[in-house]
Design a protein around this motif. Structure first.
Motif, PDB file in Angstrom:
ATOM      1  N   VAL A  14       0.862  -1.191   0.000  1.00 58.12           N
ATOM      2  CA  VAL A  14       0.000   0.000   0.000  1.00 58.12           C
ATOM      3  C   VAL A  14       0.893   1.234   0.000  1.00 58.12           C
ATOM      4  O   VAL A  14       2.053   1.177   0.426  1.00 58.12           O
TER       5      VAL A  14
ATOM      6  N   THR B  16      -0.984   5.942   2.984  1.00 56.94           N
ATOM      7  CA  THR B  16      -2.074   5.178   3.601  1.00 56.94           C
ATOM      8  C   THR B  16      -1.724   4.801   5.040  1.00 56.94           C
ATOM      9  O   THR B  16      -2.568   4.886   5.943  1.00 56.94           O
TER      10      THR B  16
ATOM     11  N   ALA C 213      -3.690   6.213   8.459  1.00 54.90           N
ATOM     12  CA  ALA C 213      -4.229   5.264   9.428  1.00 54.90           C
ATOM     13  C   ALA C 213      -3.627   5.466  10.812  1.00 54.90           C
ATOM     14  O   ALA C 213      -4.282   5.235  11.836  1.00 54.90           O
TER      15      ALA C 213
ATOM     16  N   LEU D  82      -9.487   5.151   7.539  1.00 53.20           N
ATOM     17  CA  LEU D  82      -9.676   4.545   6.219  1.00 53.20           C
ATOM     18  C   LEU D  82     -10.913   3.640   6.190  1.00 53.20           C
ATOM     19  O   LEU D  82     -11.167   2.879   7.122  1.00 53.20           O
TER      20      LEU D  82
END
Length: 655
Positions: A318, A322, A326, A573
């Protein structure tokens, strides 16, 4: 009782830094490097380090070599510099280079040279090793183990050796742990000519992301970013109740997030903040623990976070942004818990802040050094726009040099730039050596299928309960973290625990972030807690007691990972606004309840019964079921009302 604190002068700061470094030399292998008497040796090391940094800056843009060549060159130069800089024995001379270490440094370069020269032959043989392959593979593995011993200690080397023995002794092992077994030639060759062992994902991240962001941190430090953090923190929080402790939390949080090293943050900011904390009335152990806890949290705080975050992004496939998104709210909750405990301690003991007259003003700080925030803003903007972390790192390094030149106080000359390049590479050595060594361990997992077996054991111990499986995963992370740096601790535990947690439907990102948290917090847990030990060296406190107090202050770090497993909304997310709001509010309440219970103070002092009620409330607020959250909230309200009545009554009596 309250006293007024004065800001420490430069002489006192330097004295405190020397105290911290003296402690680090006792406990931290990376602090025991050579300082050569001979100028040509100093120039040699500097030249190799600077050339290495420039190569990686160029490689981030051009990628001049294929994967195996690039990674092997990265490891070879790291090994070479370690053998030049770090003696093999604690009592060995740090002024002279031994003949053995000179030979090892040259041989280290040969490990990459062999791959460069015979690369096509290695590829064409398709994994069937020649005698020369096995020879160089064995030499490389032994050099990696010895280098990691020198900069990370025996624990990581011993673990890698144990796993090699496991791969070799498979046919003789009982039960589920048994396997067909591999010869030493097969094992070492697997670690050397594939991208599953030494040159696996960990080294891939070290050679592409980690070194660049550490160099970026070195440039920020050289430009005077540390002074900006200290001054801005003083201006924002210095005059509040318990102000110096809050200054330490804010400064160490930002500093630790950028450089990724808890120990470096403690030495840099703690030399300034710990004396102030002591002067306003904080006990030495508490002052040192505040600094250590704040510095360790930098590894979980976006935008840069610790080096393990890059490995996580690579492992999960990822984007790094991201991971950062998070991790944002959980990291804020970690520091919220720390600030609450600091404030409650100050309120309980009536510890005042600093006089506004001696504090800098926000506008003056921003006018003089505020431009140094621009590289960080650029970093976040480019990452959010989807540019690769490698390109972003290079751009922000160049931008830092240009932006720093806007003011004489931050301007870097040619020597400063070279010094920043060298410092960045030196700071990378320990991380890269750990990545190479843990590659051997992870390679054995891949070769033998051990990871799935350990995952089954964790599931069996958890008895089908998600909470118990999480609990045993936490314990495994902390135990590994007692002897291992946070990066290998994260990699090994994630390899074991992530498959186990996936059987409960836990999102892979959440399970990896869970392990990441406890791998970082393990840096605070005695008997080996380097960040706490560094703070204790400055404060003149007992290192072990400082470590245990640090664990208390990091209480939010122990419960927040459980909360984002049960309430994924905390990671933002794939969650609705309502889920994010509920998760955030209940986490704030849980952290507040447990912080008050730990300090024994809310509005007034808490007796043991009230503290136990708050502990129960905090635990209940972890779970997503409405009945648990409602019961926890009701318990908190009851305690708060009791405290309010008690405080009002005390005020009335005094009146």
């Amino acid at each position: 009782m309250s006293t007024q604190a004065n800001l420490p002068n430069q002489e006192e700061i330097r004295l405190n830094e020397s105290k911290a470094l003296a402690v680090l030399e006792e406990y931290d292998m990376e602090a025991r490097y050579r300082v050569f008497e001979k100028k040509w040796l100093r120039l040699l090391v500097s030249g190799v380090a600077i050339a290495f940094a420039l190569y990686h800056l160029y490689a981030a843009y051009a990628i001049p070599f294929v994967t195996l060549k690039h990674r092997s060159l990265h490891v070879a130069i790291v090994l070479c510099l370690i053998f030049l800089l770090y003696p093999g024995r604690k009592k060995a001379s740090r002024k002279h280079l031994s003949l053995l270490d000179a030979v090892l440094a040259v041989v280290s370069l040969g490990t990459a040279g062999y791959i460069f020269i015979y690369y096509l032959d290695i590829v064409n043989r398709g994994g069937i090793p020649s005698a020369l392959d096995v020879t160089f593979a064995t030499i490389t593995c032994l050099l990696v183990l010895e280098a990691s011993r020198r900069v990370a200690g025996w624990e990581l080397t011993a673990m890698a050796a144990i796993f090699v023995a496991y791969a070799y002794l498979g046919p003789y092992l009982p039960g589920e742990f048994g396997h067909r077994g591999y010869t030493l030639s097969d094992i070492f060759n697997y670690m050397y000519v594939t991208t599953e062992g030494i040159f696996g994902d960990a080294i891939a991240v070290s050679a592409s992301f980690i070194i660049l962001f550490i160099i970026f941190g070195a440039f920020l430090s050289k430009s005077g970013m540390g002074t900006l953090f200290n001054d801005l923190s003083l201006a924002l929080a210095g005059s509040s109740k318990g102000g110096p402790a809050k200054v330490g939390v804010i400064a160490s949080a930002v500093h630790g997030s950028i450089n990724g090293s808890a120990v470096a943050s403690v030495v840099t900011t703690g030399s300034f903040t710990i004396p102030m904390m002591k002067r306003v009335g904080y006990k030495p152990e508490f002052a040192a623990a505040v600094e250590a806890t704040a510095a360790v949290g930098g590894q979980i705080l976006p935008p840069v976070m610790g080096a393990a975050a890059f490995i996580m992004a690579e492992t999960l496939g990822v984007p790094y942004v991201t991971i950062a998104i998070a991790a944002l709210i959980p990291a804020v909750m970690y520091y919220f818990g720390l600030l609450v405990q600091v404030h409650l301690r100050a309120d309980r003991d009536n510890l005042q802040g600093l006089s506004r007259d001696e504090l800098p003003k926000v506008k003056d700080v921003l006018r003089e050094r505020g431009h140094l925030l621009l590289p960080l803003i650029l970093l976040v903007a480019l990452l959010m726009m989807g540019y690769t972390p490698t390109l972003v790192a290079v751009v922000t390094i160049v931008a830092t040099v240009i932006i720093a030149a806007l003011r004489p106080s931050s301007r870097m000359g040619f020597r400063d730039i070279l010094a920043a390049l060298e410092t960045g590479v030196r700071d990378t050595l320990g991380v890269a050596a750990a990545c190479a060594s843990v590659g051997i361990t992870v390679g054995v997992f891949s070769l033998t299928g051990l990871g799935l077996k350990l995952a089954n054991i964790i599931l069996m111990m958890g008895s089908g309960s998600l909470f118990m499986t999480l609990f045993f995963t936490m314990i495994a992370s902390i135990i590994l973290g007692l002897g291992l740096p946070s990066i290998p601790c994260y990699i090994i535990t994630a390899t074991m625990a992530a498959p186990a947690l996936s059987t409960f439907g836990v999102d892979p990102l959440a399970s990896h972030l869970f392990v990441f948290y406890f791998g970082a917090i393990a840096n605070l847990t005695p008997p080996i807690a380097l960040a706490a030990f560094a703070g204790a060296g400055i404060a003149g406190s007992d290192p072990q007691r400082t470590g245990w107090i640090s664990c208390k202050l990091a209480l939010a770090g122990f419960i927040v990972p459980f909360i984002f497993i049960y309430k994924p909304g905390l990671m933002i997310l794939n969650s609705s606004v309502l889920d994010i709001a509920v998760a955030s509010v209940t986490t704030i309440l849980a952290v507040l309840a447990l912080a008050a219970a730990t300090e024994g103070f809310l509005l007034t002092r808490l007796n043991w019964a009230m503290r136990l009620v708050l502990i129960g409330a905090g635990v209940l607020l972890i779970f997503p079921e409405a009945v648990y959250m409602g019961t926890g909230l009701a318990a908190m309200v009851a305690v708060l009302m009791y405290q309010f009545v008690k405080k009002r009554g005390a005020v009335s009596i005094q009146a």
